[in-house]
Motif scaffolding. Structure first.
Motif, PDB file in Angstrom:
ATOM      1  N   ARG A 288       3.374   8.845   5.002  1.00  0.00           N
ATOM      2  CA  ARG A 288       4.290   9.406   6.043  1.00  0.00           C
ATOM      3  C   ARG A 288       4.435   8.433   7.038  1.00  0.00           C
ATOM      4  O   ARG A 288       3.851   7.304   7.424  1.00  0.00           O
ATOM      5  N   SER A 289       5.479   8.791   8.071  1.00  0.00           N
ATOM      6  CA  SER A 289       5.871   7.795   9.145  1.00  0.00           C
ATOM      7  C   SER A 289       4.640   7.825  10.002  1.00  0.00           C
ATOM      8  O   SER A 289       4.129   8.718  10.329  1.00  0.00           O
ATOM      9  N   GLY A 290       4.789   6.249  10.503  1.00  0.00           N
ATOM     10  CA  GLY A 290       3.663   6.022  11.308  1.00  0.00           C
ATOM     11  C   GLY A 290       2.229   5.512  10.487  1.00  0.00           C
ATOM     12  O   GLY A 290       1.554   5.016  11.197  1.00  0.00           O
TER      13      GLY A 290
ATOM     14  N   VAL B 271       1.880   2.621  -5.320  1.00  0.00           N
ATOM     15  CA  VAL B 271       1.978   3.978  -4.500  1.00  0.00           C
ATOM     16  C   VAL B 271       2.835   4.976  -5.716  1.00  0.00           C
ATOM     17  O   VAL B 271       3.839   4.549  -6.210  1.00  0.00           O
ATOM     18  N   LEU B 272       2.208   6.216  -5.758  1.00  0.00           N
ATOM     19  CA  LEU B 272       2.582   6.982  -7.016  1.00  0.00           C
ATOM     20  C   LEU B 272       3.734   7.866  -6.364  1.00  0.00           C
ATOM     21  O   LEU B 272       4.519   8.484  -7.016  1.00  0.00           O
ATOM     22  N   THR B 273       4.116   7.887  -5.182  1.00  0.00           N
ATOM     23  CA  THR B 273       4.927   8.773  -4.664  1.00  0.00           C
ATOM     24  C   THR B 273       5.882   7.899  -3.617  1.00  0.00           C
ATOM     25  O   THR B 273       6.335   6.990  -3.708  1.00  0.00           O
TER      26      THR B 273
ATOM     27  N   GLY C 259       9.643   4.753   8.548  1.00  0.00           N
ATOM     28  CA  GLY C 259       8.747   4.480   9.721  1.00  0.00           C
ATOM     29  C   GLY C 259       7.230   4.415   9.040  1.00  0.00           C
ATOM     30  O   GLY C 259       6.236   3.972   9.970  1.00  0.00           O
ATOM     31  N   ALA C 260       7.027   4.236   7.704  1.00  0.00           N
ATOM     32  CA  ALA C 260       5.611   4.101   7.097  1.00  0.00           C
ATOM     33  C   ALA C 260       5.583   2.540   6.698  1.00  0.00           C
ATOM     34  O   ALA C 260       6.826   1.946   6.570  1.00  0.00           O
ATOM     35  N   GLU C 261       4.596   1.898   6.259  1.00  0.00           N
ATOM     36  CA  GLU C 261       4.314   0.622   5.991  1.00  0.00           C
ATOM     37  C   GLU C 261       3.275   0.494   4.723  1.00  0.00           C
ATOM     38  O   GLU C 261       2.144   1.057   5.055  1.00  0.00           O
ATOM     39  N   VAL C 262       3.571  -0.227   3.899  1.00  0.00           N
ATOM     40  CA  VAL C 262       2.834  -0.556   2.819  1.00  0.00           C
ATOM     41  C   VAL C 262       2.610  -1.822   2.624  1.00  0.00           C
ATOM     42  O   VAL C 262       3.699  -2.603   2.597  1.00  0.00           O
ATOM     43  N   ILE C 263       1.364  -2.375   2.838  1.00  0.00           N
ATOM     44  CA  ILE C 263       1.112  -4.101   2.473  1.00  0.00           C
ATOM     45  C   ILE C 263       0.127  -4.254   1.383  1.00  0.00           C
ATOM     46  O   ILE C 263      -0.944  -3.479   1.148  1.00  0.00           O
ATOM     47  N   ALA C 264       0.150  -5.357   0.714  1.00  0.00           N
ATOM     48  CA  ALA C 264      -0.791  -5.688   0.050  1.00  0.00           C
ATOM     49  C   ALA C 264      -0.765  -7.419  -0.306  1.00  0.00           C
ATOM     50  O   ALA C 264       0.125  -7.886   0.127  1.00  0.00           O
TER      51      ALA C 264
ATOM     52  N   LEU D 278      11.275   4.434  -1.571  1.00  0.00           N
ATOM     53  CA  LEU D 278      10.926   3.398  -0.602  1.00  0.00           C
ATOM     54  C   LEU D 278      11.853   3.511   0.750  1.00  0.00           C
ATOM     55  O   LEU D 278      12.958   2.964   0.354  1.00  0.00           O
ATOM     56  N   ARG D 279      11.459   4.247   1.650  1.00  0.00           N
ATOM     57  CA  ARG D 279      12.286   4.292   2.660  1.00  0.00           C
ATOM     58  C   ARG D 279      11.819   3.666   4.287  1.00  0.00           C
ATOM     59  O   ARG D 279      12.460   3.380   5.012  1.00  0.00           O
ATOM     60  N   GLY D 280      10.604   3.218   4.011  1.00  0.00           N
ATOM     61  CA  GLY D 280       9.861   2.390   5.133  1.00  0.00           C
ATOM     62  C   GLY D 280      10.062   0.672   4.813  1.00  0.00           C
ATOM     63  O   GLY D 280      10.934   0.365   4.383  1.00  0.00           O
ATOM     64  N   ARG D 281       8.587   0.368   5.135  1.00  0.00           N
ATOM     65  CA  ARG D 281       8.572  -0.887   4.915  1.00  0.00           C
ATOM     66  C   ARG D 281       7.589  -1.477   3.681  1.00  0.00           C
ATOM     67  O   ARG D 281       6.558  -0.852   3.891  1.00  0.00           O
ATOM     68  N   ALA D 282       7.947  -2.286   3.054  1.00  0.00           N
ATOM     69  CA  ALA D 282       6.917  -2.833   1.968  1.00  0.00           C
ATOM     70  C   ALA D 282       6.551  -4.426   2.098  1.00  0.00           C
ATOM     71  O   ALA D 282       7.820  -5.160   2.257  1.00  0.00           O
TER      72      ALA D 282
END
Length: 259
Positions: free
Chosen positions: A161-163, A175-177, A182-187, A197-201
């Motif tokens: 979620r956002s933040g 990420v299954l969903t 405003g959310a961020e996923v990093i690897a 994907l609406r945030g940042r990857a």
């Protein structure tokens, strides 16, 4: 016209941007940053930026560096630190009242292909004379070397979620969903997103240029691989909402629809 940027902006693994100065032209650097903020205000407006003078042959004087900091603040970003480089950089940071961050400098050196320092050769010890084996005592068998543990990817089953920020250290992230705005996923490895994907990857966060991003429904605010990035305004409209893969080729982000 000179199309080479005076400052190369890379996105770090915690969302802090690293501005490596290539040409010490304050006016040009400020104008480039102002353009970035205008094109993607949600991403770059009031963004924390680390300044890296490691690409210059000479560290700037405090007056020039202060003019750059003031100009970047006027352009809409917030310089928060200098990237560690030399003792001169250390003195400059003290004069400017800014901290030093060493992590960004190390990341750039890996990305630029700098060879690690050679390890010192092991010290040769005089061979010890082994005692004669006792006939009544059986020798213990040497244990077999343990097999290296397989790297297991991280799975995120709940919506991001956002933040929120999710980080997969030294592995892939699935990420299954949904990754919300405003959310961020990093690897450190690749990122796989099975929902919108609406945030940042950010993939390849520690400099892995072979990492990729895959998502089923593409509306990203920003995508980055090994620090190279694109924001939504730079992405062709025909790819928005599509299933895509994203990779790095010749230091350029490439995006293509998945069949």
């Amino acid at each position: 016209m000179d199309y080479e940027q005076a400052g190369e902006l890379k996105i770090g693994q915690v969302g802090i941007a690293n501005l490596r100065i290539r040409t010490l032209d304050v006016e040009r650097l400020v104008e480039e940053m102002r353009s970035r903020v205008q094109r993607a205000p949600n991403m770059f407006g009031r963004a924390a930026v680390v300044i890296d003078f490691g690409g210059l042959s000479q560290t700037p004087d405090a007056g020039t560096a202060q003019a750059l900091l003031d100009g970047l603040r006027a352009a809409g970003v917030l310089p928060v630190a200098l990237a560690y480089g030399t003792s001169e950089t250390d003195r400059l940071a003290q004069a400017l009242g800014l901290p030093l961050l060493a992590k960004f400098r190390a990341s750039y050196e890996r990305a630029d292909g700098a060879a690690p320092e050679a390890a010192a050769p092991p010290r040769r010890e005089a061979p010890a004379v082994a005692p004669a084996p006792e006939p009544a005592r059986a020798r213990a068998a040497a244990p077999a070397p343990a097999a290296p543990a397989a790297s297991v990817g991280m799975i995120q089953s709940a919506p991001v979620r956002s933040g929120q920020q999710i980080y997969a250290d030294n592995r892939d992230l699935t990420v299954l969903t949904t990754v919300g705005a405003g959310a961020e996923v990093i690897a450190d490895g690749s990122v796989h997103i099975y929902g919108p994907l609406r945030g940042r990857a950010l993939a390849g966060a520690q400099g892995n240029e072979k990492a990729r991003i895959f998502c089923r429904e593409f509306h990203a605010e920003l995508v980055a691989i090994a620090g190279h990035y694109k924001v939504l305004e730079d992405i062709p409209k025909e790819l928005r909402g599509k299933a895509v893969q994203i990779w790095l080729e010749d230091e350029q982000i490439k995006i293509a629809a998945l069949d």
